[in-house]
Design an enzyme around this catalytic site. Sequence first.
Site, short mmCIF file in Angstrom:
data_model
loop_
_atom_site.label_atom_id
_atom_site.label_comp_id
_atom_site.label_asym_id
_atom_site.label_seq_id
_atom_site.Cartn_x
_atom_site.Cartn_y
_atom_site.Cartn_z
N ASP A 10 16.66 -10.29 -21.92
CA ASP A 10 17.54 -11.07 -21.03
C ASP A 10 18.81 -10.35 -20.56
OD1 ASP A 10 15.61 -12.88 -21.75
OD2 ASP A 10 16.95 -14.34 -22.63
N LYS A 115 10.53 -16.22 -19.40
CA LYS A 115 10.43 -17.19 -20.49
C LYS A 115 11.34 -18.38 -20.24
CE LYS A 115 13.73 -14.67 -23.45
NZ LYS A 115 14.77 -15.70 -23.56
N CYS A 148 18.92 -15.59 -28.00
CA CYS A 148 17.58 -15.18 -27.57
C CYS A 148 17.03 -13.98 -28.37
CB CYS A 148 17.57 -14.89 -26.08
SG CYS A 148 17.76 -16.41 -25.13
#
Length: 210
Positions: A10, A115, A148
């Site tokens: 990310d 995701k 994450c």
Amino acid sequence: MAHAALVIIDMQRDFVEPGGFGASLGNDVTPLQAIIPAIRGVLQAWRAAGGFVVHTREGHLPDLSDCPPAKRERGHPSLRIGDAGPMGRVLVIGEPGHSIVPELMPIEGELVIDKPGKGAFYRTPLQAELQSRGITQLVFMGVTTEVCVQTSMREANDRGYECLLVEDGTASYFPEFKAATLAMLTAQGAIVGWTAASAELIEALRHPTP
Ligand code: TIU
């Protein structure tokens, strides 16, 4: 290297740049920007060694059908997921803020996983993609350490992957949460995985031992 993948979590403008999702939650993004050079150094060494690279992006479909109401309503953000912000609709696939920062842009042959959750395995093809390549070891970098990155590393650990987190290749909006996460992952004989500095990893990539 044939059984290892580098997984970059990310590193999107929405988390790293002012005006994105991270900043809308009230966070200072500078600790996240500071790790870009370290990630780039490992990424270049990994590519030079011929290793497989996975990039993940957190985001949602334009109709938000994959965004649980609880996720959208959580906290008191100045902008909610799906709202229009300075970098387009927040955390929506295809918007400018959803893209990976230019310094770490994926290249041909690298896998990009979108995701909807914090974990990289939840509702994604990641497990199938790794299994089809015979990958058993994962090296993690990215943001944020306790959200994450940690969620993805725990998902990977439960699926039997050997996991390593690059200490200076990950950051949190809360430095104390990063420190606690590194300690939790490696406690009890590396219950979730190991950590190492980027310089150690790069050195190992340049001089692999049999
Ligand atoms: N808020 C926060 O720390 N993180 C996230 O929402 N997503 C990721 O960590 N990528």
